[in-house]
Write a protein that holds these residues in place. Sequence first.
Motif, PDB file in Angstrom:
ATOM      1  N   LEU A  34      -2.415   4.436   6.389  1.00 14.60           N
ATOM      2  CA  LEU A  34      -2.164   3.211   5.615  1.00 14.60           C
ATOM      3  C   LEU A  34      -2.463   1.966   6.446  1.00 14.60           C
ATOM      4  O   LEU A  34      -3.042   1.001   5.948  1.00 14.60           O
ATOM      5  CB  LEU A  34      -0.717   3.183   5.108  1.00 14.60           C
ATOM      6  CG  LEU A  34      -0.356   4.207   4.028  1.00 14.60           C
ATOM      7  CD1 LEU A  34       1.127   4.123   3.697  1.00 14.60           C
ATOM      8  CD2 LEU A  34      -1.208   4.036   2.784  1.00 14.60           C
ATOM      9  N   TYR A  36      -5.145  12.971   9.001  1.00 19.25           N
ATOM     10  CA  TYR A  36      -5.273  12.303   7.706  1.00 19.25           C
ATOM     11  C   TYR A  36      -6.568  11.507   7.604  1.00 19.25           C
ATOM     12  O   TYR A  36      -7.124  11.065   8.605  1.00 19.25           O
ATOM     13  CB  TYR A  36      -4.096  11.344   7.490  1.00 19.25           C
ATOM     14  CG  TYR A  36      -2.821  12.068   7.183  1.00 19.25           C
ATOM     15  CD1 TYR A  36      -2.381  12.220   5.874  1.00 19.25           C
ATOM     16  CD2 TYR A  36      -2.058  12.627   8.197  1.00 19.25           C
ATOM     17  CE1 TYR A  36      -1.215  12.900   5.582  1.00 19.25           C
ATOM     18  CE2 TYR A  36      -0.887  13.308   7.921  1.00 19.25           C
ATOM     19  CZ  TYR A  36      -0.475  13.444   6.615  1.00 19.25           C
ATOM     20  OH  TYR A  36       0.675  14.122   6.331  1.00 19.25           O
ATOM     21  N   LEU A  76      -6.218   1.596   6.666  1.00 13.70           N
ATOM     22  CA  LEU A  76      -6.707   1.056   5.396  1.00 13.70           C
ATOM     23  C   LEU A  76      -6.447  -0.439   5.322  1.00 13.70           C
ATOM     24  O   LEU A  76      -7.332  -1.221   4.959  1.00 13.70           O
ATOM     25  CB  LEU A  76      -6.048   1.770   4.209  1.00 13.70           C
ATOM     26  CG  LEU A  76      -6.305   1.168   2.833  1.00 13.70           C
ATOM     27  CD1 LEU A  76      -7.790   1.130   2.504  1.00 13.70           C
ATOM     28  CD2 LEU A  76      -5.534   1.948   1.775  1.00 13.70           C
ATOM     29  N   TYR A 100      -8.915   9.049   4.353  1.00 10.56           N
ATOM     30  CA  TYR A 100      -8.930   8.476   3.007  1.00 10.56           C
ATOM     31  C   TYR A 100     -10.335   8.007   2.680  1.00 10.56           C
ATOM     32  O   TYR A 100     -11.171   7.790   3.562  1.00 10.56           O
ATOM     33  CB  TYR A 100      -7.939   7.304   2.894  1.00 10.56           C
ATOM     34  CG  TYR A 100      -8.303   6.120   3.760  1.00 10.56           C
ATOM     35  CD1 TYR A 100      -9.164   5.127   3.300  1.00 10.56           C
ATOM     36  CD2 TYR A 100      -7.820   6.010   5.056  1.00 10.56           C
ATOM     37  CE1 TYR A 100      -9.524   4.060   4.098  1.00 10.56           C
ATOM     38  CE2 TYR A 100      -8.173   4.946   5.859  1.00 10.56           C
ATOM     39  CZ  TYR A 100      -9.019   3.974   5.376  1.00 10.56           C
ATOM     40  OH  TYR A 100      -9.393   2.918   6.177  1.00 10.56           O
ATOM     41  N   GLU A 139      -4.821   2.283  -8.744  1.00  8.98           N
ATOM     42  CA  GLU A 139      -5.149   3.503  -8.016  1.00  8.98           C
ATOM     43  C   GLU A 139      -6.521   3.277  -7.396  1.00  8.98           C
ATOM     44  O   GLU A 139      -7.492   3.007  -8.101  1.00  8.98           O
ATOM     45  CB  GLU A 139      -5.186   4.656  -9.015  1.00  8.98           C
ATOM     46  CG  GLU A 139      -5.300   6.003  -8.422  1.00  8.98           C
ATOM     47  CD  GLU A 139      -5.123   7.099  -9.472  1.00  8.98           C
ATOM     48  OE1 GLU A 139      -5.388   8.247  -9.116  1.00  8.98           O
ATOM     49  OE2 GLU A 139      -4.762   6.798 -10.637  1.00  8.98           O
ATOM     50  N   LEU A 196       0.859  -1.177   0.000  1.00 10.21           N
ATOM     51  CA  LEU A 196       0.000   0.000   0.000  1.00 10.21           C
ATOM     52  C   LEU A 196       0.898   1.230   0.000  1.00 10.21           C
ATOM     53  O   LEU A 196       1.860   1.297   0.763  1.00 10.21           O
ATOM     54  CB  LEU A 196      -0.878   0.045   1.258  1.00 10.21           C
ATOM     55  CG  LEU A 196      -1.726  -1.179   1.584  1.00 10.21           C
ATOM     56  CD1 LEU A 196      -2.504  -0.940   2.868  1.00 10.21           C
ATOM     57  CD2 LEU A 196      -2.649  -1.501   0.441  1.00 10.21           C
ATOM     58  N   SER A 197       0.582   2.198  -0.840  1.00  6.79           N
ATOM     59  CA  SER A 197       1.382   3.421  -0.879  1.00  6.79           C
ATOM     60  C   SER A 197       0.490   4.613  -1.209  1.00  6.79           C
ATOM     61  O   SER A 197      -0.653   4.451  -1.635  1.00  6.79           O
ATOM     62  CB  SER A 197       2.521   3.300  -1.893  1.00  6.79           C
ATOM     63  OG  SER A 197       2.012   3.085  -3.192  1.00  6.79           O
ATOM     64  N   ALA A 198       1.053   5.793  -1.007  1.00  2.37           N
ATOM     65  CA  ALA A 198       0.337   7.032  -1.279  1.00  2.37           C
ATOM     66  C   ALA A 198       1.259   7.975  -2.031  1.00  2.37           C
ATOM     67  O   ALA A 198       2.453   8.042  -1.762  1.00  2.37           O
ATOM     68  CB  ALA A 198      -0.113   7.676   0.027  1.00  2.37           C
ATOM     69  N   ARG A 219      -3.309  10.402  -3.705  1.00  6.24           N
ATOM     70  CA  ARG A 219      -4.001   9.178  -4.141  1.00  6.24           C
ATOM     71  C   ARG A 219      -3.402   7.973  -3.429  1.00  6.24           C
ATOM     72  O   ARG A 219      -2.239   7.983  -3.020  1.00  6.24           O
ATOM     73  CB  ARG A 219      -3.869   8.986  -5.657  1.00  6.24           C
ATOM     74  CG  ARG A 219      -4.572  10.045  -6.483  1.00  6.24           C
ATOM     75  CD  ARG A 219      -6.083  10.034  -6.356  1.00  6.24           C
ATOM     76  NE  ARG A 219      -6.639   8.857  -7.016  1.00  6.24           N
ATOM     77  CZ  ARG A 219      -7.868   8.387  -6.826  1.00  6.24           C
ATOM     78  NH1 ARG A 219      -8.687   9.007  -6.005  1.00  6.24           N
ATOM     79  NH2 ARG A 219      -8.294   7.333  -7.458  1.00  6.24           N
ATOM     80  N   LEU A 220      -4.199   6.927  -3.288  1.00  7.06           N
ATOM     81  CA  LEU A 220      -3.769   5.672  -2.687  1.00  7.06           C
ATOM     82  C   LEU A 220      -3.588   4.620  -3.771  1.00  7.06           C
ATOM     83  O   LEU A 220      -4.406   4.540  -4.702  1.00  7.06           O
ATOM     84  CB  LEU A 220      -4.806   5.182  -1.680  1.00  7.06           C
ATOM     85  CG  LEU A 220      -4.965   6.053  -0.442  1.00  7.06           C
ATOM     86  CD1 LEU A 220      -6.226   5.670   0.322  1.00  7.06           C
ATOM     87  CD2 LEU A 220      -3.744   5.946   0.449  1.00  7.06           C
ATOM     88  N   TYR A 221      -2.538   3.831  -3.640  1.00  5.39           N
ATOM     89  CA  TYR A 221      -2.215   2.791  -4.617  1.00  5.39           C
ATOM     90  C   TYR A 221      -1.997   1.469  -3.902  1.00  5.39           C
ATOM     91  O   TYR A 221      -1.522   1.444  -2.763  1.00  5.39           O
ATOM     92  CB  TYR A 221      -0.932   3.148  -5.383  1.00  5.39           C
ATOM     93  CG  TYR A 221      -1.049   4.408  -6.200  1.00  5.39           C
ATOM     94  CD1 TYR A 221      -1.511   4.370  -7.506  1.00  5.39           C
ATOM     95  CD2 TYR A 221      -0.706   5.643  -5.664  1.00  5.39           C
ATOM     96  CE1 TYR A 221      -1.622   5.524  -8.272  1.00  5.39           C
ATOM     97  CE2 TYR A 221      -0.815   6.811  -6.417  1.00  5.39           C
ATOM     98  CZ  TYR A 221      -1.274   6.743  -7.712  1.00  5.39           C
ATOM     99  OH  TYR A 221      -1.391   7.882  -8.465  1.00  5.39           O
ATOM    100  N   LEU A 235      -6.504  10.287  -0.705  1.00  6.42           N
ATOM    101  CA  LEU A 235      -5.904  10.515   0.603  1.00  6.42           C
ATOM    102  C   LEU A 235      -5.958  12.015   0.831  1.00  6.42           C
ATOM    103  O   LEU A 235      -5.640  12.794  -0.063  1.00  6.42           O
ATOM    104  CB  LEU A 235      -4.446  10.048   0.600  1.00  6.42           C
ATOM    105  CG  LEU A 235      -3.646  10.366   1.858  1.00  6.42           C
ATOM    106  CD1 LEU A 235      -4.109   9.472   3.014  1.00  6.42           C
ATOM    107  CD2 LEU A 235      -2.167  10.171   1.602  1.00  6.42           C
TER     108      LEU A 235
END
Length: 146
Positions: free
Chosen positions: A88, A67, A91, A69, A56, A38-40, A44-46, A60
């Motif tokens: 993250l 924070y 999520l 999302y 995608e 998981l990354s940002a 946007r979150l990926y 975020l």
Amino acid sequence: MNTMKDTMRGLAMELGVESPMDAKQLQDGTPAAHQFALSAAAGRLYIQNAAGKVIEVGDLFEEQGRYGYRLDQGAIQGQDLPDLGSALRHLASQLTFLYVDGLFQQLPDSAAEASVHSMSAPPLFITLADGTDELRGPEGTETLDR
């Protein structure tokens, strides 16, 4: 301890030359299909799977130092989290393998888009358990490392 190799690998990931899953040794005994990063980046979150496909999945946002999302599909969201890492991890606790697998089947690969933007934080690597699509508790999502 931070080594030159770790620094170079982080720089390569930020520049999009290397993907987060390339940088991680997959855990022995765990099906690769169940491991994700998981990354940002750029609000946007990926999510990246072990095969290297990046999707995608949502927005975020940061407001007054907190924070939150919201995923594009479904009702998964989080808010009032103290930092990006917490967002993250929150999520990750909401995801199930069936939900994520469905997203990978229907969404296009966004690896090129994700690599254009610098990652906001190191990726969070997770393993999702098989089973139902019910919301999982602490044992359904295992955080591997960050």
